[in-house]
Motif scaffolding. Structure first.
Motif, PDB file in Angstrom:
ATOM      1  N   HIS A 145     -57.144  41.215 -79.695  1.00  0.00           N
ATOM      2  CA  HIS A 145     -57.852  41.408 -78.893  1.00  0.00           C
ATOM      3  C   HIS A 145     -56.608  42.318 -77.733  1.00  0.00           C
ATOM      4  CE1 HIS A 145     -61.451  38.190 -79.299  1.00  0.00           C
ATOM      5  NE2 HIS A 145     -60.865  39.085 -79.830  1.00  0.00           N
ATOM      6  N   VAL A 148     -56.453  46.180 -78.820  1.00  0.00           N
ATOM      7  CA  VAL A 148     -57.473  47.157 -79.445  1.00  0.00           C
ATOM      8  C   VAL A 148     -57.243  47.331 -78.002  1.00  0.00           C
ATOM      9  CG1 VAL A 148     -59.424  44.992 -78.981  1.00  0.00           C
ATOM     10  CG2 VAL A 148     -59.502  47.092 -80.530  1.00  0.00           C
ATOM     11  N   VAL A 149     -58.023  46.327 -77.042  1.00  0.00           N
ATOM     12  CA  VAL A 149     -58.074  47.199 -75.399  1.00  0.00           C
ATOM     13  C   VAL A 149     -56.777  48.293 -75.202  1.00  0.00           C
ATOM     14  CG1 VAL A 149     -58.417  46.950 -73.278  1.00  0.00           C
ATOM     15  CG2 VAL A 149     -59.438  45.013 -75.033  1.00  0.00           C
ATOM     16  N   ARG A 152     -57.114  51.230 -77.033  1.00  0.00           N
ATOM     17  CA  ARG A 152     -58.660  51.998 -76.637  1.00  0.00           C
ATOM     18  C   ARG A 152     -58.551  52.815 -75.164  1.00  0.00           C
ATOM     19  NH1 ARG A 152     -62.271  55.096 -78.018  1.00  0.00           N
ATOM     20  NH2 ARG A 152     -63.898  53.626 -78.858  1.00  0.00           N
ATOM     21  N   GLU A 159     -61.480  55.909 -81.553  1.00  0.00           N
ATOM     22  CA  GLU A 159     -62.206  54.771 -82.354  1.00  0.00           C
ATOM     23  C   GLU A 159     -61.344  54.853 -83.835  1.00  0.00           C
ATOM     24  OE1 GLU A 159     -65.946  53.445 -84.214  1.00  0.00           O
ATOM     25  OE2 GLU A 159     -66.004  52.422 -82.623  1.00  0.00           O
ATOM     26  N   THR A 162     -57.810  54.567 -83.151  1.00  0.00           N
ATOM     27  CA  THR A 162     -57.223  53.424 -83.279  1.00  0.00           C
ATOM     28  C   THR A 162     -57.754  52.296 -84.195  1.00  0.00           C
ATOM     29  OG1 THR A 162     -58.358  53.016 -80.845  1.00  0.00           O
ATOM     30  CG2 THR A 162     -58.286  51.107 -81.770  1.00  0.00           C
ATOM     31  N   LYS A 174     -64.594  47.543 -84.037  1.00  0.00           N
ATOM     32  CA  LYS A 174     -66.089  47.797 -82.347  1.00  0.00           C
ATOM     33  C   LYS A 174     -65.743  46.025 -82.487  1.00  0.00           C
ATOM     34  CE  LYS A 174     -68.094  51.698 -84.104  1.00  0.00           C
ATOM     35  NZ  LYS A 174     -70.401  52.145 -84.750  1.00  0.00           N
ATOM     36  N   LEU A 177     -63.087  45.152 -79.423  1.00  0.00           N
ATOM     37  CA  LEU A 177     -63.039  45.431 -78.825  1.00  0.00           C
ATOM     38  C   LEU A 177     -64.334  44.694 -77.682  1.00  0.00           C
ATOM     39  CD1 LEU A 177     -61.735  47.744 -76.784  1.00  0.00           C
ATOM     40  CD2 LEU A 177     -63.301  49.554 -77.832  1.00  0.00           C
TER      41      LEU A 177
END
Length: 204
Positions: A145, A148-149, A152, A159, A162, A174, A177
């Protein structure tokens, strides 16, 4: 081959990679110049701290040695950042000291200032405070987590980039995130990530 876009020099990555593969290794310097800034930001944001430049240097070496396996038509930046992430992970695991959150925030800010010098001091102070709170909250998330943050929002990758950088399907990007943002929302009630940059087809 380089062109100017919005005041920035944009490298035609496919042309440069083709030149390197054709026996012109010095052309690789163009890719290094074009992507060093974002690579250092990534390494520092992911916890490399003072070792970020060494991590990035090693990542560029590994990327160069792996160009023969680089898929034609793929984007170089997310591929490079996946190598940076792996190198950072290895460095953090073997480090003998624990890097502090304050050190990570300072290093990340110094790598590529996101607040213009002309900004109102009160606004700038608030932005720095918000970024410090965000990094503190990110440290409470799982690694997937947090990654991905970071890609992004902190690195402002779209997307598809990433997904390529993390080696995940876009559907996974998706869903992870969304879960990460829900957790951040509980940790930071005032957190408003805004709309990250999009790119490519949204269909899975």
């Amino acid at each position: 081959m380089r062109t100017r876009e919005g005041g920035r020099i944009v490298v035609d990555e496919a042309v440069v990679i083709a030149r390197v593969r054709a026996g012109e290794p010095e052309a690789y310097a163009e890719l290094v110049r074009a992507h060093t800034g974002i690579a250092i930001r990534a390494a520092r944001a992911l916890g490399a701290g003072a070792d970020a430049e060494d991590v990035v240097q090693q990542a560029f070496i590994k990327a160069y040695c792996s160009l023969g396996r680089f898929r034609d038509g793929a984007a170089f930046k997310p591929w490079l950042l996946s190598i940076v992430a792996n190198e950072t992970r290895n460095t953090v695991r073997t480090a003998v000291r624990q890097r502090t959150l304050a050190g990570r925030e300072a290093a990340f800010t110094e790598a590529d200032p996101l607040i213009p010098e002309s900004a109102d001091p009160a606004v700038a102070a608030l932005e720095i405070e918000r970024r410090a709170a965000l990094l503190a909250a990110l440290d409470q998330l799982s690694e997937e987590h947090r990654l991905v943050v970071t890609y992004r929002y902190l690195l402002e990758m779209d997307e598809p980039e990433t997904a390529q950088a993390l080696g995940w399907p876009r559907g996974t990007v998706k869903s992870r995130l969304n879960r990460a943002l829900r957790k951040l929302g509980r940790l930071l009630p005032d957190f408003e990530p805004g709309e990250p940059r999009e790119g490519g087809d949204e269909h899975e």
